[in-house]
Scaffold this active site. Structure first.
Site, PDB file in Angstrom:
ATOM      1  N   ASP A 156     111.271 -90.604  68.082  1.00  0.00           N
ATOM      2  CA  ASP A 156     112.580 -91.227  68.676  1.00  0.00           C
ATOM      3  C   ASP A 156     112.798 -92.850  67.991  1.00  0.00           C
ATOM      4  O   ASP A 156     113.772 -93.409  68.489  1.00  0.00           O
ATOM      5  CB  ASP A 156     112.156 -91.751  70.132  1.00  0.00           C
ATOM      6  N   HIS A 184     105.499 -87.160  62.132  1.00  0.00           N
ATOM      7  CA  HIS A 184     106.475 -85.887  62.486  1.00  0.00           C
ATOM      8  C   HIS A 184     107.703 -86.188  62.083  1.00  0.00           C
ATOM      9  O   HIS A 184     108.731 -85.341  62.656  1.00  0.00           O
ATOM     10  CB  HIS A 184     106.133 -85.767  63.995  1.00  0.00           C
ATOM     11  N   CYS A 192     118.594 -81.846  53.957  1.00  0.00           N
ATOM     12  CA  CYS A 192     119.028 -80.365  53.514  1.00  0.00           C
ATOM     13  C   CYS A 192     118.029 -79.591  53.491  1.00  0.00           C
ATOM     14  O   CYS A 192     116.991 -79.810  53.170  1.00  0.00           O
ATOM     15  CB  CYS A 192     119.767 -80.508  52.241  1.00  0.00           C
ATOM     16  N   CYS A 214     125.344 -78.124  53.811  1.00  0.00           N
ATOM     17  CA  CYS A 214     125.156 -79.191  53.150  1.00  0.00           C
ATOM     18  C   CYS A 214     126.059 -79.656  52.193  1.00  0.00           C
ATOM     19  O   CYS A 214     126.384 -78.786  51.182  1.00  0.00           O
ATOM     20  CB  CYS A 214     123.531 -79.103  52.129  1.00  0.00           C
ATOM     21  N   ASN A 303      95.445 -94.666  77.676  1.00  0.00           N
ATOM     22  CA  ASN A 303      96.169 -93.207  77.958  1.00  0.00           C
ATOM     23  C   ASN A 303      95.961 -93.082  79.323  1.00  0.00           C
ATOM     24  O   ASN A 303      95.041 -93.554  79.762  1.00  0.00           O
ATOM     25  CB  ASN A 303      95.819 -92.213  76.947  1.00  0.00           C
ATOM     26  N   TYR A 304      96.812 -92.428  79.913  1.00  0.00           N
ATOM     27  CA  TYR A 304      96.693 -91.844  81.409  1.00  0.00           C
ATOM     28  C   TYR A 304      95.329 -90.893  81.545  1.00  0.00           C
ATOM     29  O   TYR A 304      94.632 -90.905  82.399  1.00  0.00           O
ATOM     30  CB  TYR A 304      97.852 -91.141  81.724  1.00  0.00           C
TER      31      TYR A 304
END
EC number: 2.3.1.286
Length: 415
Positions: A156, A184, A192, A214, A303-304
């Site tokens: 993000d 990631h 391309c 492309c 963390n949860y």
């Protein structure tokens, strides 16, 4: 009762006392290995152990997941209300939402269109979102020179908007490396599928049926056509993120960064907002944890959910619950200055405006593709297909259609 009959009873009693003492010692050792647990749901929770661990650390490594961005309105992936579940309901999929993030998604036109629609939506959410308190906390660590490296699984690009958390695409093969390592990929960039073309993300690229060819591949084929050569397969543009069952284009660089960070002897590891399901991420966390413990440092879990059995014995401190609440309570205890968001918009010179290939934003750079070496400005121009086209056109005599100059093509390195 004779004295001889008392002896076995005394020996049995002593044996039981020894066993009881051994069991107590084992229980104490087991308890000493268990992490200290703090729950953010308790308003009176004592965060002093967490404050102490962060204060004394000088070289902190952080591994983050989607959980740190949920407060910004960006869904996680695996929860009941996460991205995989919502995609399955929205598009009435027979398959799991996870399959849309598989490398085989580009084999089917219907899957491609659904994937591109999802990518546009996710990019819009990311572009409009503001970094959370935890993102600002990471920026503060970087500005105080306490952050050795940030390994993020998020695409993000919320981290890289902030001061001190810059990255570059693709990652360099040797030092110096950026502070933030996207494990990631990122939605800031498109690439391309065939050549080394990189460009800033534009939602319009994915707002059509099928794929977008492309532009560099099209130009190369035009050059080959004019030169009387056979055309090559043209690549298509896609977001530069790593899907399941795909080889990471920056895998060698990430391995080099990890090796260097281990040699730097980190003294604190923070694992935040991730369930650690990805094998490569698991390995990074385990190796960093072992290195941190050799430095008498702390491994902190935020963390949860509590850590799995694989990681429970590695953690020294488990903060279970809303990590944003934990950071808000932690902020005044650390006596940190006000954490302000750095302006994402920056003035660009005319030279910067003319080349999107040089820089995406004030924080994320596009560098030369891996494997391309440039010795001079002239040689770098020759690698540019537009320059090649110009050379070919200049070598053609009018009205005679004759090519006087043989054109050499630099083979682009595949991502």
């Amino acid at each position: 009762m004779k004295v001889e009959e008392h002896v076995p009873l005394i020996q049995e009693s002593r044996k039981r006392k020894c066993q009881s003492s051994e069991n107590a010692s084992k229980r104490q050792q087991l308890l000493s290995k268990l992490p200290l647990r703090l729950h953010t749901g308790n308003e009176n929770v004592d965060l002093s152990p967490l404050v102490s661990a962060i204060r004394k650390a000088k070289r902190i490594v952080v591994v983050t997941g989607a959980g740190i961005s949920c407060d910004a309105g960006i869904p996680d992936f695996r929860s009941s209300e996460g991205l995989f579940s919502s995609l399955r309901a929205e598009y009435k999929l027979n398959c799991s939402g996870k399959e849309l993030f598989d490398g085989s998604v580009y084999r089917d036109l219907k899957s491609v269109n659904i994937f591109h629609a999802m990518i546009r939506k996710l990019h819009m959410l990311s572009n409009n979102a503001r970094p959370t308190d935890f993102h600002l906390f990471l920026s503060q660590l970087a500005q105080e020179s306490k952050l050795l490296r940030l390994y993020t699984q998020n695409i993000d690009f919320l981290e890289t908007r902030l001061e001190g958390l810059q990255t570059c695409i693709p990652l360099p093969q040797s030092a110096p490396w950026p502070t933030t390592i996207p494990l990631h990929g990122t939605l800031e960039v498109v690439s391309c599928t065939r050549c080394s073309f990189l460009k800033k993300f534009n939602p319009d690229i994915f707002d059509r049926n099928g794929v977008t060819v492309c532009p560099d591949c099209k130009t190369e084929n035009e050059v080959r056509r004019i030169a009387g050569k056979r055309s090559v397969i043209e690549g298509c543009l896609r977001p530069r993120i790593v899907l399941y069952n795909e080889i990471h284009p920056d895998s060698e660089s990430i391995g080099s960064v990890c090796s260097q960070d281990l040699k730097s002897r980190p003294d604190c590891l923070i694992v935040a907002g991730t369930s650690c399901k990805i094998p490569g991420v698991k390995r990074i966390i385990k190796e960093m944890s072992n290195c941190v413990h050799k430095q008498k440092g702390n491994v902190i879990w935020l963390n949860y959910d509590e850590p799995t059995k694989d990681f429970l014995n590695l953690c020294d401190l488990v903060v279970q619950g809303d990590l944003q609440i934990a950071i808000r309570r932690l902020k005044p205890l650390l006596d940190a200055p006000s954490w302000k968001l750095k302006s994402h918009s920056a003035k660009r010179t005319s030279k910067q405006k003319s080349s999107e290939q040089t820089k995406i934003t004030s924080s994320t750079k596009i560098t030369k593709a891996i494997g391309l070496n440039t010795k001079s400005n002239d040689s770098s121009k020759k690698d540019n297909t537009s320059f090649q086209l110009h050379q070919v056109l200049n070598s053609i005599e009018i009205p005679k259609v004759e090519i006087k100059q043989e054109v050499e093509y630099a083979t682009p390195s595949p991502l």
